[in-house]
Design an enzyme around this catalytic site. Sequence first.
Site, PDB file in Angstrom:
ATOM      1  CD  GLU A   1      -3.156  -1.173   2.197  1.00  0.00           C
ATOM      2  OE1 GLU A   1      -2.736  -0.495   3.181  1.00  0.00           O
ATOM      3  OE2 GLU A   1      -3.985  -1.485   2.124  1.00  0.00           O
TER       4      GLU A   1
ATOM      5  CD  GLU B   1      -4.404  -6.473   3.054  1.00  0.00           C
ATOM      6  OE1 GLU B   1      -3.750  -5.537   3.547  1.00  0.00           O
ATOM      7  OE2 GLU B   1      -2.122  -5.924   2.732  1.00  0.00           O
TER       8      GLU B   1
END
EC number: 3.2.1.23
Length: 692
Positions: free
Chosen positions: A181, A331
């Site tokens: 991220e 995720e």
Amino acid sequence: MARWAGWAVLALALSTTAPAALAQAGSLSRATAFADKPAIAVGVAWYPEQWPEARWDTDLALMKATGFNTVRVGEFAWSRMEPEEGKFDFAWLDRAIAAARKHGMMVVIGTPTAAPPAWLTQKYPEVLRVDENGTRAGHGGRRHFSFASARYRDFSRRIAVEMARRYGKDPAVVGWQIDNEVGPPSFDPESVAAWHAFLQKRYGSIDELNRRWTTEYWSQHYNDFGQVPLRATGQQNPGLLLDFKHFTTATWTDYVQNQVRAIRPLIDPRAFVTTNTMFWNAGFDHFAMHRDLDIASWDNYIQEGRPDWVANGANHDLVRGYKQRNFWLMETQPGRVDWAPVNRALDPGQVREMAWQAVAHGADAVLYWQWRPAANGQETYHGAVLGQDGKPNPIQPEIARTAADLVAAAPLLADTAPTADVAMLFSYDSRWAIDIQRHHKGFDAIKAFTDFYRPLRTQAQGVHVVAPEADLARYKLVVAPNLMVLTEAQAKALETYVRSGGNLVLGPRSGMRDDANALWPQKQPGPLAGLLGAEIAQYYALDESVGVTGAVAGKATIWAEDIMPIAKDVQVRATYADKHGWLDGKPAIVTRKVGKGSITYVGAWLDPAAMAQLATSLLADAKVTPILPGADPDLEIAVRAGGGKRVLIAINHGKQAHPLALPAGAKPAGGDWADGQVAAHGIAWFTLGETK
Ligand code: GLA
């Protein structure tokens, strides 16, 4: 292990073709190029470094019993892999990956560069991130490095290379995730120098920058690039603020590629390289970031635990659009997150719905975050498959059921990808340009996008989201909700699309600015005004809604534009009812047929009911028909097609069963379909014939 035994034989045949090349050829829809491995990955983020080695076998056996076939390891474990500068310890990870392999798991390795070790930032504090107010980050969190630091790039490359040397050819390793991220920019001196170099490259001369930004304004004129401040917010030239985003895009892309370039020669060419991204993240242009990655992957969380399924689906479609191919859900939450104001758990059944929704929109993997909460650390309260006692949480049976479904459906889903006749254009430049000067505080570009997406997705049952530069020829209808930044090249491509039979719809604020965020000299839609045969006489931010009447009837809520037809063949579809106001009787929606296609301009931000009417008429004009007409709004319908197969997926997001009238030739293939109904919170999938 036995089921993968054939991979080495296939390696020779496939190794000369990189996954990216295969994807471009359009011959490969599945997200991993390992034809011998499960087509759908189901698994979890596993942090073996947090647990005694004696526990690993138990964990992996429990994962297997949950139905998982994949683990993701490595990201964040830098201080364990390189406990001191240049001293590497991979013995533990060797054993963890070997154990995963023994249990038949595919492995995704994350490079650990989101979390630099303390020795690194202590010895080289210049690598630490500096925020816009000049505060330097300290150790203890994550993402506290500068994205422009050359030294940090060196350290990152070195750890990534060490990992790739060790695990690049491991038969269990199917993919590589770079960092985790990536996001916050830095304002340290190296970033400032990189900004100046970026501007120099973009504009060539300071005169050109002054011209494009119109700096003869508030004494903004610059004599050299070194004078230009690095700013992301505040009272700044809109050209500077948009170029800041171009700079973060270039810097983050290069940051990721620094590792990609280093590991590529060392890893199995069938293994994908990706980076996991976040929900509607505005930090950089994700289309640009993915140009040199093999697949997209992202982390889907519903923070408040109250899903808006259609809105969530829009983000899946955007992620799929980064590469226009299937992606990985890297995720997702086993129930709840830990970073919302109230971390409400999803209702029973909704974790399974989330997984199937991802797959329906093109995911070839669903990985949960995380397996078991660490005994301490910032995320002890996050949802996990196991509890702190190492035993299954109440969500585990639902996850096991999901895994069983997906593994069972995998052979059918292999080599299929979501179909759509409708595309929506997502333009990062436009989103940023709107955000820089909203003009109405409620003009949120993501909300505007979702408002257009909602009825199109529900009625057409398939929407692709693509970049403004994408090849649009295959779509019957293309909708650009707010294409504020429009370049000449994009306008030309859109014009070609229309003239060859495409139907283009532009929403409010389209075609207003160029890619330096300067106003086009002609009124909106700027370079497309000629094609439309109309221009926007004036735009109005509204603090009370204004009526809209005609083929579409309802209200303009926060925004309305007065469209002035110029060409005689412009058809007015709706006008404003605004007694004693500027907009009274003025056109709100116009369409012009051009060549074999059409262009429509929608000047109003419409209320949901009017938006639904508009979608109905646009879809009818473009001859787009739904897969299952009349399906209940609780039912999400999608088709994945490819490899000679068509698979219909129906997800019931509602609390009661709904009937589903199957098309001719449809055959139930699995899930909760009985007596012509899909159960409450149920999923069902079917095979279809070759035609809809
Ligand atoms: C992000 C991160 C993970 C974890 C989850 C928790 O997506 O990538 O490491 O922190 O959030 O929701």
